[in-house]
Design a protein around this motif. Structure first.
Motif, PDB file in Angstrom:
ATOM      1  N   ALA A 276      62.644  89.008  -9.914  1.00 58.62           N
ATOM      2  CA  ALA A 276      61.461  89.479  -9.180  1.00 58.62           C
ATOM      3  C   ALA A 276      61.259  88.671  -7.901  1.00 58.62           C
ATOM      4  O   ALA A 276      60.724  89.180  -6.912  1.00 58.62           O
ATOM      5  CB  ALA A 276      60.219  89.383 -10.062  1.00 58.62           C
ATOM      6  N   TYR A 277      61.717  87.446  -7.914  1.00 61.77           N
ATOM      7  CA  TYR A 277      61.541  86.569  -6.755  1.00 61.77           C
ATOM      8  C   TYR A 277      62.619  86.788  -5.689  1.00 61.77           C
ATOM      9  O   TYR A 277      62.326  86.743  -4.488  1.00 61.77           O
ATOM     10  CB  TYR A 277      61.556  85.105  -7.204  1.00 61.77           C
ATOM     11  CG  TYR A 277      60.794  84.175  -6.287  1.00 61.77           C
ATOM     12  CD1 TYR A 277      59.475  83.839  -6.568  1.00 61.77           C
ATOM     13  CD2 TYR A 277      61.379  83.650  -5.147  1.00 61.77           C
ATOM     14  CE1 TYR A 277      58.764  82.999  -5.736  1.00 61.77           C
ATOM     15  CE2 TYR A 277      60.684  82.803  -4.306  1.00 61.77           C
ATOM     16  CZ  TYR A 277      59.368  82.483  -4.602  1.00 61.77           C
ATOM     17  OH  TYR A 277      58.665  81.656  -3.754  1.00 61.77           O
ATOM     18  N   VAL A 278      63.870  87.048  -6.136  1.00 60.68           N
ATOM     19  CA  VAL A 278      64.983  87.011  -5.169  1.00 60.68           C
ATOM     20  C   VAL A 278      65.638  88.365  -4.905  1.00 60.68           C
ATOM     21  O   VAL A 278      66.337  88.522  -3.900  1.00 60.68           O
ATOM     22  CB  VAL A 278      66.069  86.021  -5.635  1.00 60.68           C
ATOM     23  CG1 VAL A 278      65.477  84.635  -5.846  1.00 60.68           C
ATOM     24  CG2 VAL A 278      66.744  86.495  -6.930  1.00 60.68           C
ATOM     25  N   ALA A 279      65.460  89.354  -5.795  1.00 54.20           N
ATOM     26  CA  ALA A 279      66.165  90.627  -5.628  1.00 54.20           C
ATOM     27  C   ALA A 279      65.631  91.404  -4.425  1.00 54.20           C
ATOM     28  O   ALA A 279      64.493  91.195  -3.974  1.00 54.20           O
ATOM     29  CB  ALA A 279      66.051  91.472  -6.896  1.00 54.20           C
ATOM     30  N   ASN A 280      66.455  92.307  -3.915  1.00 55.77           N
ATOM     31  CA  ASN A 280      66.074  93.115  -2.760  1.00 55.77           C
ATOM     32  C   ASN A 280      65.165  94.271  -3.174  1.00 55.77           C
ATOM     33  O   ASN A 280      65.292  94.825  -4.263  1.00 55.77           O
ATOM     34  CB  ASN A 280      67.319  93.679  -2.077  1.00 55.77           C
ATOM     35  CG  ASN A 280      68.177  92.587  -1.463  1.00 55.77           C
ATOM     36  OD1 ASN A 280      67.659  91.588  -0.977  1.00 55.77           O
ATOM     37  ND2 ASN A 280      69.487  92.776  -1.496  1.00 55.77           N
ATOM     38  N   GLY A 281      64.282  94.638  -2.271  1.00 59.72           N
ATOM     39  CA  GLY A 281      63.401  95.761  -2.527  1.00 59.72           C
ATOM     40  C   GLY A 281      62.417  95.945  -1.388  1.00 59.72           C
ATOM     41  O   GLY A 281      62.205  95.021  -0.584  1.00 59.72           O
TER      42      GLY A 281
ATOM     43  N   ARG B  84      49.243  84.732  -8.428  1.00 57.43           N
ATOM     44  CA  ARG B  84      50.594  84.825  -7.879  1.00 57.43           C
ATOM     45  C   ARG B  84      51.308  83.484  -7.979  1.00 57.43           C
ATOM     46  O   ARG B  84      50.680  82.425  -7.936  1.00 57.43           O
ATOM     47  CB  ARG B  84      50.549  85.265  -6.407  1.00 57.43           C
ATOM     48  CG  ARG B  84      50.079  86.697  -6.225  1.00 57.43           C
ATOM     49  CD  ARG B  84      50.281  87.187  -4.814  1.00 57.43           C
ATOM     50  NE  ARG B  84      50.223  88.653  -4.785  1.00 57.43           N
ATOM     51  CZ  ARG B  84      50.805  89.417  -3.889  1.00 57.43           C
ATOM     52  NH1 ARG B  84      51.522  88.866  -2.914  1.00 57.43           N
ATOM     53  NH2 ARG B  84      50.709  90.730  -3.934  1.00 57.43           N
ATOM     54  N   VAL B  85      52.624  83.572  -8.097  1.00 54.03           N
ATOM     55  CA  VAL B  85      53.495  82.415  -7.940  1.00 54.03           C
ATOM     56  C   VAL B  85      54.410  82.747  -6.767  1.00 54.03           C
ATOM     57  O   VAL B  85      55.307  83.586  -6.882  1.00 54.03           O
ATOM     58  CB  VAL B  85      54.323  82.130  -9.203  1.00 54.03           C
ATOM     59  CG1 VAL B  85      55.303  80.990  -8.944  1.00 54.03           C
ATOM     60  CG2 VAL B  85      53.411  81.792 -10.377  1.00 54.03           C
TER      61      VAL B  85
END
Length: 430
Positions: A71-76, A175-176
Motif C-alpha cells: 500500500a505504501y510503495v505500489a503504483n496507482g 494515517r501512517v
C-alpha cells in the motif's frame, strides 16, 4: 459486542472444527453441566486448537505487513476524497494502488506455493490459531489508533464515554505517511484474506483427495470476485460514507481485521471439514449447481455495476472521475448523462441505472451472493448461512436508519425521490 463477537467466533469455530458444523449446547442447564460444557466442550478445544502460535503469527502478520508495504510503495492513481468539514473543507489524497498490490500478492503467493516455500494449505491447517492472532491484532490496532489519536489531539465527535468512543473510534482519518489506515484496513486486509482462506481449503482438498469439487471451486470463485472487485474499484472508495464520515474504531478495525475473513469463510470451511470427516465431497445436481453459479454471477454483476454507477457518479460531482480499465470492466458500470434530483441542500439523488430501479440495488446483490454461499453447502449446518442472516439483519436495520435520516434531511425532495424510485430492494416487490 466487543466481548461477545470474538466469543461467538470461537464458538462457531469449535462447532466447525470438532462437530462438522453442528451447533452444540449443554446437555442440561444446571451449574455442573454448564461448567462441564464450558471447560470440556469449549475452553479445552480452544486452548488445544486455537492458541496463538509462531506459524500462525508469521502467516497472518506477515500478510498484514506485506499488504501495508505494498500500500505504501505500489503504483496507482491518486484520488481526492470529499471535502472534510473538520479539516475546513480540505480534500485528502488517496493512493489507490490496491489493484497492483492485489496482483503482486497473487503472483507472490503462486510463486511461494509452487516452489514449496509456503504451502497454501497450511493456512486452513492453522485456521484456529490464525483467527486468534487476527482477533488479538484487531484489539491491538484499535488501541494503537485510539491512543495515537488522543496523543496527537485528533479526536473527533467524542461522546465522553470511553467504551463507546473506543468502539466507534476517536480519529477520523488516521494515517501512517500517505497510507490511510481506514481505507487500507477496509480494502487490503479482509477480502484478500477471505480469498486465501477459501483457496487454502481448495488446495487442501486437492492434496487429500486428488481432485477439487464444484462446490469449493464455487466458493473460491465467489471470494475471488469479491476481493477483486474491491481492489479494482478502490478509486471509488474515497468518496464513500465509511471513509468520509465513520471514525476508525473497534467497529471498523476489528471487523475488517478479524470479523470479515474469519466469519464469511464458514461455507468454505464447512465444505472442507465435511469432506475430511466423511471422505465424500458435498455435491449437487447439475441443474442446481448451474442455478447457483448463475445466482452468484448475476448478483455479482448487479453488485459491481451498481456500486460503480453510484461511486463514479459521486466522483464526477467531486471532480475526481477518470476511466480505468481494470479487469473485469462490465457493461453499464458508468452512466453518461444520468438523471438525478437536486435537493435544497445541494445534494444529488441519483435516479438512473440500477438506482432508478431500486434505492438499494447493491444490498439486493450482496444478499443474492451471500445466500448462494450458503446454498452451495446444502442444508447440513446453519453456519454457512450465518453471513446471509447476519447481513440481512444489518442491511435491514441500516436501510431503516437511512430512510429515516434522509426523510428528515431532505423533506419534500425525499418524497419526490421515493415517488420516482418507489422500491427499496426488488422492483414491484419491496
Amino acid at each position: 459486542m466487543m466481548i461477545g463477537f470474538p466469543a461467538l467466533m470461537y464458538y462457531f469455530w469449535v462447532c466447525l472444527e470438532y462437530h462438522q458444523g453442528r451447533l452444540i449446547w449443554p446437555t442440561a442447564w444446571d451449574l455442573g453441566s454448564l461448567a462441564s460444557f464450558w471447560w470440556n466442550d469449549l475452553w479445552t478445544p480452544i486452548v488445544q486448537g486455537a492458541a496463538p502460535t509462531m506459524p500462525a503469527f508469521s502467516i497472518y502478520m506477515g500478510y498484514v505487513l506485506l499488504s501495508f508495504v505494498l500500500a505504501y510503495v505500489a503504483n496507482g492513481p491518486i484520488v481526492a476524497g470529499l471535502p472534510i468539514p473538520s479539516l475546513k473543507g480540505a480534500r485528502l489524497k488517496y493512493l489507490c494502488n490496491g489493484l497492483s498490490s492485489w496482483y503482486w500478492t497473487l503472483a507472490l503467493a503462486a510463486a511461494l506455493h509452487s516452489t514449496g516455500v509456503f504451502d497454501l494449505a497450511s493456512i486452513v491447517d492453522h485456521f484456529g490459531s490464525i483467527m486468534t492472532i487476527a482477533i488479538l491484532w484487531g484489539f491491538t490496532m484499535t488501541t494503537l489508533v485510539y491512543v495515537a489519536s488522543c496523543v496527537q489531539g485528533t479526536n473527533h465527535r467524542m461522546s465522553g464515554n470511553f467504551f463507546y468512543d473506543y468502539f466507534m473510534g476517536a480519529s477520523l482519518n488516521p494515517r501512517v505517511g500517505h497510507v490511510d489506515l481506514k481505507m487500507w484496513a477496509e480494502i487490503r486486509v479482509p477480502w484478500p484474506v477471505l480469498f486465501f482462506l477459501s483457496l487454502s481449503c481448495l488446495v487442501k482438498q486437492y492434496q487429500v483427495h486428488g481432485e477439487i469439487s464444484a462446490s469449493l471451486s464455487f466458493m473460491v470463485l465467489a471470494h475471488f470476485l469479491y476481493a477483486n472487485a474491491c481492489q479494482k474499484g478502490e478509486e471509488c472508495i474515497p468518496t464513500s460514507w465509511d471513509i468520509f464520515y465513520e471514525k476508525d474504531g473497534f467497529m471498523l478495525i476489528f471487523w475488517n481485521m478479524a470479523g470479515v475473513p474469519f466469519t464469511y469463510c464458514y461455507a468454505s470451511l464447512y465444505l472442507l471439514k465435511s469432506e475430511l470427516a466423511t471422505g465424500k465431497a458435498i455435491t449437487h445436481s447439475l441443474p442446481y449447481t448451474i442455478f447457483l453459479y448463475t445466482l452468484l454471477l448475476v448478483g455479482y454483476y448487479v453488485f459491481d455495476t451498481g456500486n460503480s454507477q453510484k461511486n463514479r457518479f459521486r466522483m464526477e460531482q467531486n471532480g475526481s472521475f477518470f476511466t480505468r480499465n481494470a479487469f473485469p470492466q462490465l457493461p453499464w458500470g458508468h452512466i453518461k448523462n444520468p438523471s438525478y434530483i437536486k435537493t435544497k441542500h445541494g445534494n444529488l439523488l441519483l435516479t438512473s441505472g440500477w438506482w432508478g430501479i431500486a434505492r438499494k440495488p447493491h444490498y439486493t446483490a450482496d444478499l443474492m451472493m451471500s445466500i448462494s454461499w450458503g446454498l452451495i453447502t446444502g442444508f447440513g449446518s446453519f453456519l454457512p448461512y450465518f453471513y446471509f442472516c447476519f447481513f440481512l439483519v444489518v442491511l435491514t436495520h441500516r436501510v431503516s436508519r437511512d430512510m429515516e435520516r434522509c426523510a428528515k434531511k431532505y423533506g419534500d425532495d425525499w418524497v419526490e425521490y421515493c415517488r420516482r424510485v418507489p422500491y427499496i430492494f426488488i422492483p414491484y416487490v419491496y
